[in-house]
Each structure stands twice: as C-alpha cells, then as structure tokens.
Design an enzyme around this catalytic site. Structure first.
Site, PDB file in Angstrom:
ATOM      1  N   GLY A   1       0.798  -1.219   0.000  1.00 37.12           N
ATOM      2  CA  GLY A   1       0.000   0.000   0.000  1.00 37.12           C
ATOM      3  C   GLY A   1       0.827   1.263   0.000  1.00 37.12           C
ATOM      4  CB  CYS A   2       4.217   2.081   0.755  1.00 38.10           C
ATOM      5  SG  CYS A   2       3.768   1.988   2.492  1.00 38.10           S
ATOM      6  CB  ALA A   3       3.836   5.416  -3.784  1.00 33.33           C
ATOM      7  CB  SER A   4       8.368   4.641  -1.214  1.00 35.12           C
ATOM      8  OG  SER A   4       8.033   5.960  -1.501  1.00 35.12           O
TER       9      SER A   4
END
Length: 152
Positions: A59-62
């Site tokens: 769920g993290c872009a990074s």
C-alpha cells in the site's frame, strides 16, 4: 508478518515528545519537511536480512520495510521494537516518527495509540500527497497488526 523474539530493543535517536517540541519551533512547511528528512537520516540502518517480502509494507508507493521484534518485559508484558527503511527520503522520516511513537511500547499501548492522530497533530497529513497519506496509513496499520498478533 515476521515477529522476532528476544534481542535488545533498538534505541531511537528522538522521542515523539522531542519531535513534537521541535515541530512547534518550525513555522514553515519547508523547514518541517527538511526536519522529517533529517529524522529519516537518523534511523538506525536496517539489517539486510530484514528486507524480506514478509517485512515489505503493502500500500506504499515507495519501497517500505518494517521489521518487528519482541522483548519479554518485566511482569510478562512484552515490548515491541521496530526497524524500518524506505527508498524515499521523506518516507524514511515518516518511518522514524512512527517508530518514535511505537517502539519500546507494549502491544496494548500500541493498540491504544492513534499514530495518525499524532501525525495530524504535527500538521504533517495536511502536507502529504494522497499516495504518501495512504502509505502512512498502511505502515500504521501494519504496526497495529503486529501488536495485535502479540496480544493474541
């Protein structure tokens, strides 16, 4: 989720109280942004062996990794410690703040803490992109899940 038993709790460079106090001294968002990045630079390095798929936060872009360890506490209440890392500087800073909120606390204390409210109190959520806000929520939820697993 990989929860490791034992091991000394890592010591953090800053407490959430210190971070909150420092934030109150900074007027401009750019200064706060630089401070968050500096907090990320102060994170203890994450062991390469902890950069696993199990420790990756979804769920993290990074790219974000969080590893949880549990230390038996006095009176039987275990304390949790976390290490984390990201490939994005600002996200590393957000991780540092999350760890300052939760590391060294019992699972019950973590379950009772609203980390997103702390971030809102710092004024950070108003300045994060939707993707960063979603990633922050995913990291906070991951820590809560690990604490819930310890609680049973």
């Amino acid at each position: 989720m990989a929860i490791l038993p034992f091991g000394p709790l890592p010591r953090l460079a800053m407490t959430i109280e210190q971070i909150t106090s420092d934030f109150e001294l900074l007027d401009e968002w750019e200064d706060k942004y630089r401070y968050v990045i500096e907090l990320g630079r102060m994170l203890a390095p994450m062991d390469e062996s902890d950069r696993t798929e199990a420790n990756k936060v979804r769920g993290c872009a990074s790219q974000v990794w969080l590893a949880t360890s549990v230390e038996p506490g006095i009176g039987g209440e275990a304390r949790l410690a976390f290490t984390g890392d990201s490939d994005a500087h600002i996200v590393k800073g957000l991780i540092a703040i999350l760890l300052s909120i939760h590391s060294g606390k019992t699972a019950a204390e973590i379950a009772a803490t609203d980390a997103l409210a702390v971030f809102a109190g710092l004024g950070l959520q108003d300045h994060l992109s939707q993707q960063r806000s979603n990633g922050l929520a995913s990291m906070a939820q991951r820590i809560k899940r690990d604490a819930a697993a310890v609680l049973g």
